[in-house]
Design a protein around this motif. Sequence first.
Motif, PDB file in Angstrom:
ATOM      1  N   ILE A 168      37.770  11.856  49.690  1.00 15.92           N
ATOM      2  CA  ILE A 168      37.270  10.364  49.481  1.00 15.92           C
ATOM      3  C   ILE A 168      37.320  10.402  51.226  1.00 15.92           C
ATOM      4  N   VAL A 169      35.981   9.506  51.610  1.00 21.65           N
ATOM      5  CA  VAL A 169      35.721   9.198  52.779  1.00 21.65           C
ATOM      6  C   VAL A 169      35.393   7.746  52.933  1.00 21.65           C
ATOM      7  N   LEU A 170      36.257   7.164  53.961  1.00 24.36           N
ATOM      8  CA  LEU A 170      36.093   5.588  54.236  1.00 24.36           C
ATOM      9  C   LEU A 170      35.464   5.498  55.555  1.00 24.36           C
ATOM     10  N   VAL A 171      34.436   4.493  55.758  1.00 19.05           N
ATOM     11  CA  VAL A 171      33.909   4.300  56.983  1.00 19.05           C
ATOM     12  C   VAL A 171      34.340   3.049  57.210  1.00 19.05           C
ATOM     13  N   HIS A 172      34.901   2.763  58.464  1.00 23.04           N
ATOM     14  CA  HIS A 172      35.471   1.472  58.789  1.00 23.04           C
ATOM     15  C   HIS A 172      35.071   1.050  60.387  1.00 23.04           C
ATOM     16  N   ASP A 173      34.431  -0.151  60.517  1.00 26.12           N
ATOM     17  CA  ASP A 173      34.124  -0.511  61.829  1.00 26.12           C
ATOM     18  C   ASP A 173      35.558  -0.832  62.875  1.00 26.12           C
ATOM     19  N   ALA A 174      35.313  -0.365  64.017  1.00 27.30           N
ATOM     20  CA  ALA A 174      36.807  -0.620  64.790  1.00 27.30           C
ATOM     21  C   ALA A 174      36.713  -2.289  64.871  1.00 27.30           C
ATOM     22  N   VAL A 210      37.320   4.258  44.378  1.00 29.20           N
ATOM     23  CA  VAL A 210      36.582   5.546  44.540  1.00 29.20           C
ATOM     24  C   VAL A 210      37.492   6.628  43.730  1.00 29.20           C
ATOM     25  N   ARG A 211      38.450   6.546  43.631  1.00 22.73           N
ATOM     26  CA  ARG A 211      39.496   7.605  43.050  1.00 22.73           C
ATOM     27  C   ARG A 211      39.342   7.526  41.569  1.00 22.73           C
ATOM     28  N   ASP A 212      38.943   6.078  41.262  1.00 22.54           N
ATOM     29  CA  ASP A 212      39.039   5.892  39.669  1.00 22.54           C
ATOM     30  C   ASP A 212      37.605   6.310  39.178  1.00 22.54           C
ATOM     31  N   GLY A 213      36.735   6.828  39.973  1.00 17.87           N
ATOM     32  CA  GLY A 213      35.496   7.398  39.621  1.00 17.87           C
ATOM     33  C   GLY A 213      34.043   6.687  40.334  1.00 17.87           C
ATOM     34  N   HIS A 214      34.252   5.717  40.830  1.00 16.91           N
ATOM     35  CA  HIS A 214      33.204   5.047  41.836  1.00 16.91           C
ATOM     36  C   HIS A 214      32.533   6.052  42.865  1.00 16.91           C
ATOM     37  N   ASP A 215      31.345   6.372  42.914  1.00 18.99           N
ATOM     38  CA  ASP A 215      30.862   7.091  44.036  1.00 18.99           C
ATOM     39  C   ASP A 215      30.777   6.456  45.234  1.00 18.99           C
ATOM     40  N   ALA A 216      30.665   4.890  45.279  1.00 14.72           N
ATOM     41  CA  ALA A 216      30.593   4.154  46.459  1.00 14.72           C
ATOM     42  C   ALA A 216      30.947   2.651  46.072  1.00 14.72           C
ATOM     43  N   VAL A 217      31.782   2.306  47.009  1.00 17.81           N
ATOM     44  CA  VAL A 217      32.634   1.060  46.895  1.00 17.81           C
ATOM     45  C   VAL A 217      32.631   0.408  48.242  1.00 17.81           C
ATOM     46  N   ARG A 225      33.428  12.014  48.906  1.00 16.76           N
ATOM     47  CA  ARG A 225      32.970  12.717  50.150  1.00 16.76           C
ATOM     48  C   ARG A 225      31.256  13.308  50.021  1.00 16.76           C
ATOM     49  N   SER A 226      30.970  14.035  48.864  1.00 13.09           N
ATOM     50  CA  SER A 226      29.771  14.630  48.681  1.00 13.09           C
ATOM     51  C   SER A 226      28.585  13.572  48.660  1.00 13.09           C
ATOM     52  N   VAL A 227      28.937  12.459  48.191  1.00 15.81           N
ATOM     53  CA  VAL A 227      27.838  11.517  48.222  1.00 15.81           C
ATOM     54  C   VAL A 227      27.517  11.215  49.566  1.00 15.81           C
ATOM     55  N   LEU A 228      28.445  10.790  50.479  1.00 17.93           N
ATOM     56  CA  LEU A 228      28.451  10.393  52.035  1.00 17.93           C
ATOM     57  C   LEU A 228      27.446  11.534  52.603  1.00 17.93           C
ATOM     58  N   ASP A 229      28.193  12.672  52.309  1.00 17.71           N
ATOM     59  CA  ASP A 229      27.439  13.813  52.962  1.00 17.71           C
ATOM     60  C   ASP A 229      25.877  13.876  52.770  1.00 17.71           C
ATOM     61  N   ALA A 230      25.453  13.739  51.434  1.00 17.94           N
ATOM     62  CA  ALA A 230      24.507  13.929  50.990  1.00 17.94           C
ATOM     63  C   ALA A 230      23.457  12.862  51.644  1.00 17.94           C
ATOM     64  N   THR A 277      22.605  -0.207  59.335  1.00 10.07           N
ATOM     65  CA  THR A 277      23.801  -1.049  59.715  1.00 10.07           C
ATOM     66  C   THR A 277      24.980  -0.693  58.893  1.00 10.07           C
ATOM     67  N   ASP A 278      24.833  -0.306  57.734  1.00 10.77           N
ATOM     68  CA  ASP A 278      25.823   0.182  57.002  1.00 10.77           C
ATOM     69  C   ASP A 278      25.654   1.198  56.060  1.00 10.77           C
ATOM     70  N   ASP A 279      26.755   2.020  55.641  1.00 10.58           N
ATOM     71  CA  ASP A 279      26.620   3.359  54.960  1.00 10.58           C
ATOM     72  C   ASP A 279      26.257   3.124  53.570  1.00 10.58           C
ATOM     73  N   ALA A 280      26.869   1.991  52.889  1.00 10.51           N
ATOM     74  CA  ALA A 280      26.476   1.897  51.510  1.00 10.51           C
ATOM     75  C   ALA A 280      24.835   1.547  51.335  1.00 10.51           C
ATOM     76  N   GLY A 281      24.245   1.336  52.324  1.00  8.51           N
ATOM     77  CA  GLY A 281      22.693   1.202  52.596  1.00  8.51           C
ATOM     78  C   GLY A 281      21.947   2.608  52.340  1.00  8.51           C
ATOM     79  N   LEU A 282      22.712   3.493  53.106  1.00 14.36           N
ATOM     80  CA  LEU A 282      22.165   4.889  52.911  1.00 14.36           C
ATOM     81  C   LEU A 282      22.445   5.480  51.615  1.00 14.36           C
ATOM     82  N   VAL A 283      23.509   5.065  50.999  1.00 14.06           N
ATOM     83  CA  VAL A 283      23.706   5.721  49.619  1.00 14.06           C
ATOM     84  C   VAL A 283      22.880   4.884  48.443  1.00 14.06           C
ATOM     85  N   GLU A 284      22.635   3.697  48.785  1.00 15.49           N
ATOM     86  CA  GLU A 284      21.758   3.081  47.865  1.00 15.49           C
ATOM     87  C   GLU A 284      20.370   3.597  47.757  1.00 15.49           C
ATOM     88  N   LYS A 285      19.918   4.094  49.209  1.00 17.40           N
ATOM     89  CA  LYS A 285      18.582   4.586  48.990  1.00 17.40           C
ATOM     90  C   LYS A 285      18.525   5.857  48.173  1.00 17.40           C
TER      91      LYS A 285
END
Length: 230
Positions: free
Chosen positions: A105-111, A128-135, A174-179, A189-197
């Motif tokens: 599980i990889v979290l991305v967090h702004d300082a 994420v642990r419960d089965g959601h690819d992106a939260v 992790r595999s979803v963020l890598d891809a 400006t956010d990683d969920a935006g990349l995953v949505e694409k």
Amino acid sequence: MTAQLNPRGDVAVLVPAAGAGVRLGPGAPKALRLLAGEPLLVHAVRRIAAAPSVHTIVVAAPAADVESVRAMLTPVAPVTVVPGGAERQASVAAALAAVPAGPEIVLVHDAARALTPPDLVESVAAAVRDGHDAVIPVLPVVDTIKEVDAAEQVLGTVDRSALRAVQTPQGFRRSVLDAAHEAAGDPLTDDAGLVEKQGVPVVCVPGSELALKITRPFDLALAEHLLTLT
Ligand code: C5P
């Protein structure tokens, strides 16, 4: 005292902290601005390290500040510090590349969201642990929102009941963020935006008022006050 991370944890947290932060005015990079005498990044890392699922923390620092950031964070928690990139997305990619084998599980967090409570780190990771690819953690939008044209003339009123203000940490398998980063095109400006694409469903969990982004001098003053309450 240096916090211990959990060697059996399943979460890596990436902290992009390489931005200049011009909106806070001239001076140090935003993540290194002081809040109650300590850099925002120190506040952020201390709270991430207090979340029991966290195995690894990787910080992307301004290239010129990698050594000083490492020295600054060593007393706070065991962290890996890498040089960030020109855009936030490049800083996240550099941090992602430094995550060791293990955490899935990889979290991305702004300082800049320096007061984010450890509970929010845990609730995003749990989803994420419960089965959601992106939260993503979100808050309802409280103001009325208008769409305007270049001349500031109102074009219409947006239905705010369908809108959410998005915070971090954003959590991913992790595999979803890598891809998503491998396929990334224009910086977002956010990683969920990349995953949505990538066509991956993104789900929302309740955010926290304490996870406000400390971007302007007003936010810094508010954060100083919040610290006296927590
Ligand atoms: O500038 P913005 O508010 O979008 O920055 C969000 C986060 O991304 C901040 O924590 C900032 O330090 C980080 N960032 C980064 N590398 C960049 C630009 C921003 O790590 N090149």
